[in-house]
Design a protein around this motif. Sequence first.
Motif, mmCIF file in Angstrom:
data_model
loop_
_atom_site.group_PDB
_atom_site.id
_atom_site.type_symbol
_atom_site.label_atom_id
_atom_site.label_comp_id
_atom_site.label_asym_id
_atom_site.label_seq_id
_atom_site.Cartn_x
_atom_site.Cartn_y
_atom_site.Cartn_z
ATOM 1 N N ARG A 46 6.179 -0.106 -0.060
ATOM 2 C CA ARG A 46 6.634 -0.495 1.281
ATOM 3 C C ARG A 46 6.171 0.519 2.319
ATOM 4 N NH1 ARG A 46 11.648 -1.420 0.108
ATOM 5 N NH2 ARG A 46 12.562 0.515 0.871
ATOM 6 N N PHE A 47 6.134 1.788 1.931
ATOM 7 C CA PHE A 47 5.663 2.835 2.846
ATOM 8 C C PHE A 47 4.210 2.579 3.256
ATOM 9 C CE2 PHE A 47 3.271 6.836 3.239
ATOM 10 C CZ PHE A 47 3.917 7.407 4.324
ATOM 11 N N ARG A 81 -7.264 4.278 -2.998
ATOM 12 C CA ARG A 81 -6.986 5.676 -3.335
ATOM 13 C C ARG A 81 -5.473 5.917 -3.384
ATOM 14 N NH1 ARG A 81 -10.531 9.312 -0.198
ATOM 15 N NH2 ARG A 81 -11.706 9.323 -2.146
ATOM 16 N N TYR A 82 -4.761 5.374 -2.424
ATOM 17 C CA TYR A 82 -3.308 5.535 -2.383
ATOM 18 C C TYR A 82 -2.671 4.896 -3.616
ATOM 19 C CZ TYR A 82 1.496 5.084 -0.630
ATOM 20 O OH TYR A 82 2.873 5.156 -0.482
ATOM 21 N N ASP A 83 -3.088 3.670 -3.959
ATOM 22 C CA ASP A 83 -2.499 2.981 -5.116
ATOM 23 C C ASP A 83 -2.790 3.734 -6.408
ATOM 24 O OD1 ASP A 83 -1.532 1.021 -3.445
ATOM 25 O OD2 ASP A 83 -3.161 -0.400 -3.851
ATOM 26 N N PHE A 91 2.687 12.054 1.019
ATOM 27 C CA PHE A 91 1.280 12.359 0.743
ATOM 28 C C PHE A 91 1.142 13.628 -0.099
ATOM 29 C CE2 PHE A 91 0.511 9.853 4.760
ATOM 30 C CZ PHE A 91 -0.033 8.755 4.111
ATOM 31 N N CYS A 92 2.023 14.590 0.113
ATOM 32 C CA CYS A 92 1.994 15.810 -0.699
ATOM 33 C C CYS A 92 2.306 15.489 -2.158
ATOM 34 C CB CYS A 92 3.004 16.819 -0.145
ATOM 35 S SG CYS A 92 3.080 18.360 -1.072
ATOM 36 N N ASN A 122 4.047 -0.254 5.755
ATOM 37 C CA ASN A 122 4.625 0.076 7.058
ATOM 38 C C ASN A 122 3.838 1.133 7.806
ATOM 39 O OD1 ASN A 122 6.717 -1.736 6.707
ATOM 40 N ND2 ASN A 122 8.112 -0.217 5.830
ATOM 41 N N PHE A 123 3.063 1.949 7.072
ATOM 42 C CA PHE A 123 2.394 3.072 7.753
ATOM 43 C C PHE A 123 1.459 2.627 8.878
ATOM 44 C CE2 PHE A 123 -0.341 6.744 8.292
ATOM 45 C CZ PHE A 123 0.587 7.765 8.339
ATOM 46 N N PRO A 124 0.488 1.738 8.729
ATOM 47 C CA PRO A 124 0.053 1.036 7.515
ATOM 48 C C PRO A 124 -1.262 1.622 7.008
ATOM 49 C CG PRO A 124 -0.762 -0.132 9.416
ATOM 50 C CD PRO A 124 -0.104 1.131 9.929
ATOM 51 N N ILE A 125 -1.473 1.540 5.686
ATOM 52 C CA ILE A 125 -2.771 1.907 5.119
ATOM 53 C C ILE A 125 -3.521 0.596 4.916
ATOM 54 C CG2 ILE A 125 -3.951 3.099 3.244
ATOM 55 C CD1 ILE A 125 -1.311 4.632 2.768
#
Length: 511
Positions: free
Chosen positions: A483-484, A498-500, A451-452, A487-490
């Motif tokens: 994959r993260f 936002r993550y993508d 995330f950082c 698995n997290f999952p978001i």
Amino acid sequence: MKKGQMADWYFSSDEGQLTRPERVVQLTPKAAAVLACLHRNRGEVVPIDVFLKDVWPNVHVAPDLIREYIHDLRDALNDDARHPRYIETVRGKGFRLIGDIDLAAVDEIADPTVSQRQASLPTLAVLKPHTPDDVGLDTIADEVVSEVINHLARFHYISVIASQRNFNSKEINDIRAFASDVNATYLLETNYVRSGGNVRVRAQLLDAINGRALWGERLDFDEDDPVSIVAEASDTIVLAMTGWHGELHRAEYKSVAHKQKGQLNAFDHFILGCDLEMTLDAEGLLISISHLDHSVRLDPTFARAWLVYALMLRWAYSVLPGRDRNYLHRSTKAFQTALKLAPTDPVNLALLSMNTARLGNLDGAKIMLSRAEATMRGDSDAMVCVATAKSVLTDEINEACTIFGSVMRRNRAIPSWMYIAEACIAFMAGDFARCIVSSRSGPTEISASAFCCLSLAMLGRENEAQKMRDELYVAFPKFDFERFAENFPIANSARRSRYDEAVMRLKQLAH
């Protein structure tokens, strides 16, 4: 049911309850007795006369009554008599239990070490509050203490002496003698005064052996809002006392650290396994895992020890080089045991909601998360887990930030592992600067580092983002951002977008 597989339901014959993570059903005593009879004869046809002898010995009842209780059990289990999953009718012969209904672990395990653990728990005597001759303040003070006692009673690793009305601290001349008389290791003392339109509450935790103050807090409230005084004061006190790194835990950690290894019981190993520093370095993780392994071996009914054991093992998988899947396998088994022992524990429910979403059942995950939120009050560990789950599973990102903020505000010494959760929540909220600070404030861990890295990319800090990404791939060569996220999952669509976007910006930096 296959070994290691979770049951659909857990049945506690003592409490007459059927429990699954998203639901608890209270049975009538006779319905529970009928189910207990079925369970004792699992897989076999139980004739009507066996039920009558087992549930109604020496009492004449009509056989149709059995069918009524079977109908009640099917309603509770949401079972269909025509297509049964749990209770099968064998025409002309009786009934048979065919589904995954397992005994709650406390019904299965009778271990003498449980009483040994109970005897070694920290014992807190809650004293009658100091108040001037003020009826209004007396009422508020008594309500705060009642709330504190009610919340503390939910923590099975704390023993609470609750008769506070008999413990007037103004009349105690010798604290150590009093503590010895009531067998308390700690005392909680509060006093209340009015000051300039405010009510001032002072609370302190005392070591009963030497009378030394271990923790203290001063709180000021508007005297015209007694409801807020009760809620805020009780929550602040309980959050300070409890949790993995609460004041009682810290005091016990210092006490137990002086014991010889051969003197340690299950609770002692649990306390030492909850590493106060939580740097997540290899040596510290392995020491914690060893202590927690001893704890659950000595007391296999210690639910919170199993839970922390599961978390430590998962951290070992995600932190230690090599990604040893044995840690992940052991973590899964430990978590399943914790859930079986305490299926309504809000920490268990919050973590299970994440796992349920990971398996694609987002609606089921939200039900579990709602149940966790309904019972998390006063449990800082649960509140952090609920806030993290909310941030990645729901649209309620503002509520997630509020829950997490209340924990951080009320903790004088912030446990380092909470910064890992803060990094996730801050990223999901779009507060990238805070995410970067949080990830660098806590121990080095794969999710905080990811995330950082993405926050740096979102802020256009190209060199720092590339450096962080390279360090991430060196430590975890097989790390994959997509994959993260799975698995997290978001699982919330807005949070995932936002993550993508952040992953795409990071890739663009590489070109």
